[in-house]
Design an enzyme around this catalytic site. Structure first.
Site, PDB file in Angstrom:
ATOM      1  N   TYR A 159       0.830  -1.226   0.000  1.00 56.19           N
ATOM      2  CA  TYR A 159       0.000   0.000   0.000  1.00 56.19           C
ATOM      3  C   TYR A 159       0.860   1.270   0.000  1.00 56.19           C
ATOM      4  CZ  TYR A 159      -3.184   3.698   1.399  1.00 56.19           C
ATOM      5  OH  TYR A 159      -3.862   4.900   1.469  1.00 56.19           O
ATOM      6  N   LYS A 163       1.240   4.074  -3.050  1.00 58.69           N
ATOM      7  CA  LYS A 163       0.883   5.494  -2.896  1.00 58.69           C
ATOM      8  C   LYS A 163       2.104   6.375  -3.212  1.00 58.69           C
ATOM      9  CE  LYS A 163      -2.683   6.852  -1.731  1.00 58.69           C
ATOM     10  NZ  LYS A 163      -3.913   7.103  -2.532  1.00 58.69           N
TER      11      LYS A 163
END
Ligand SMILES: NC(=O)C1=CN([C@@H]2O[C@H](COP(=O)(O)OP(=O)(O)OC[C@H]3O[C@@H](n4cnc5c(N)ncnc54)[C@H](O)[C@@H]3O)[C@@H](O)[C@H]2O)C=CC1
Ligand SMILES: C[C@@H](CO)CCC[C@@H](C)[C@H]1CC[C@H]2[C@@H]3[C@H](O)CC4=CC(=O)CC[C@]4(C)[C@H]3CC[C@]12C
Length: 369
Positions: A159, A163
């Site tokens: 994750y 990002k």
């Protein structure tokens, strides 16, 4: 969006507009963006609440689509003036594969940028995350830092990796020539942990507390500060950034801004108790009830079980080595960059944010009974 065309009505596109943050951005635009002529809401799963918005003065267009499908994104972006890209796969629990997280968060963002370039859309606001910075894998504290604070940003989890990559794509795209010959202007907003109406993890903690007879048990030392920001203020910051991107393109283009407001600095659990306490829950223990090594062991056990059970069933508990590290590492921001660059002031005071969240937790909890 030139001054001479003040009266011109603008077309906005919000990707992920039916998510927790996206819904607040959509509603905020309708309430607070006077130049809004059409609002396109793009999401893989459209919410039924969109229907009620279609009766207002602004044309609301619901578009079911997938950011990983370049042609769907291009069709949605065409002739939009501004794109607010909040769509993302928020998964730190191992529900989705690393490949899927990368596909949605990185390739999806690439598709949004390319669609802007191809169709001539000039203004792009990207919802990034504090996770782009940290906490890092070494557990270094980030104590009330700002956008210029030096910090060793080292990621391994899919994750934050996704990002960080997506944010870089957005910032590097600033200044690219779009169809029609003008430059693309981009910026990225980095919320810390968002809370407020619609926050599913808060609701889950509430339900868990109810199941345990009104008790929650402290796992993280009270001294570990975790940054939190109210969803209404995050939405407001997106609306303001999108509005000001043209006028302040030279200043704002290619910049990152942490999202902040007057929410107090507290540990993750103590902060949650600001809402769960008034809903009747109690946090047991002035100190963590379990020694940290045992939590580390349980988190590792959960990760092992997830891996072993994956062929049979999805086992994705809240506690895993990554979530434990995030919850147990100080990460808070203290900055006024958004105020200096585009006049951001929180729209909701801490008292308002708290009251609104408590009312929502109470309603969400009782509807679960
Ligand atoms: N929740 C938090 O504490 C924080 C969230 N963020 C970022 O804010 C953004 C929004 O997050 P939340 O509202 O919390 O998550 P959410 O899961 O509630 O909303 C994300 C939305 O994106 C949509 N979406 C997912 N995959 C898609 C796809 N392939 N195509 C089209 N739409 C898709 C989902 O259907 C959902 O409506 C994300 O980019 C996330 O990384 C950043 C910092 C903190
Ligand atoms: C150890 C448990 C004892 O009660 C508590 C576990 C809580 C965790 C599930 C959360 C603690 C911190 C959260 C993350 C943080 O707010 C930053 C985030 C930013 C994002 O961009 C996405 C969500 C998240 C990673 C958020 C996820 C849940 C926590 C890890």
């Amino acid at each position: 969006m030139a001054d001479s065309a003040q009266a011109q009505k603008l077309v906005y596109l919000v990707t992920g507009g039916c998510g927790f943050l996206g819904e607040h951005v959509v509603r905020m635009l309708l309430q607070r963006e006077p130049r809004l002529g059409e609002l396109r809401v793009f999401d893989r799963h459209l919410g039924p609440w969109l229907e009620e918005l279609k009766t207002g003065p602004v044309r609301v267009t619901a578009i079911q689509g997938d950011v990983t499908e370049a042609h769907e994104v291009a069709a949605a972006v065409a002739r939009a003036h501004v794109v607010i890209h909040t769509a993302g796969l928020v998964d730190v629990f191992g529900r989705a594969s690393p490949e899927t997280i990368h596909e949605v968060n990185v390739q999806g963002t690439r598709n949004v940028i390319e669609a802007c370039v191809q169709t001539g859309t000039r203004f792009l606001v990207y919802t990034s995350s504090m996770e782009v910075v940290g906490p890092n894998t070494k557990g270094h504290p980030f104590y009330r830092g700002n956008e210029d604070t030096l910090y060793e940003a080292v990621h391994r989890h899919p994750y934050p990796c996704s990002k960080a990559l997506a944010e870089r794509l957005v910032l590097e795209a600033n200044g690219r020539e779009v169809h029609g010959g003008l430059p693309l202007v981009t910026c990225a907003l980095r919320p810390t942990g968002i809370y407020g109406e619609g926050h599913q993890i808060m609701r889950d903690f509430y339900r868990q507390g109810l199941r345990l007879g009104g008790w929650l048990f402290r796992a993280i030392p009270a001294s570990v500060e975790h940054g939190r920001v109210y969803v209404g203020n995050v939405a407001w910051m997106h609306v303001l950034a999108a509005r000001e991107l043209e006028r302040r393109a030279a200043l704002m283009g290619g910049q990152v801004y942490f999202c902040y407001d007057g929410s107090p600095y507290k540990s993750y659990e103590d902060f949650n108790m600001e809402f769960l306490g008034p809903c009747g829950l109690q946090l047991v223990g002035a100190r963590p009830l379990l020694p940290y090594w045992l939590l580390v062991f349980l988190a590792a056990l959960n990760a092992l079980l997830q891996w072993l059970l994956r062929p049979l069933v999805l086992y994705a508990p809240l506690l895993n080595p990554y979530t434990l590290a995030v919850a147990n590492t100080t990460f808070t921001v203290s900055t006024d960059k958004a105020q200096r660059h585009f006049g951001y002031e929180p729209l909701f005071s801490w008292e308002d944010s708290r009251t609104r969240t408590i009312l929502w937790v109470q309603a969400a909890g009782s509807s679960a009974q």
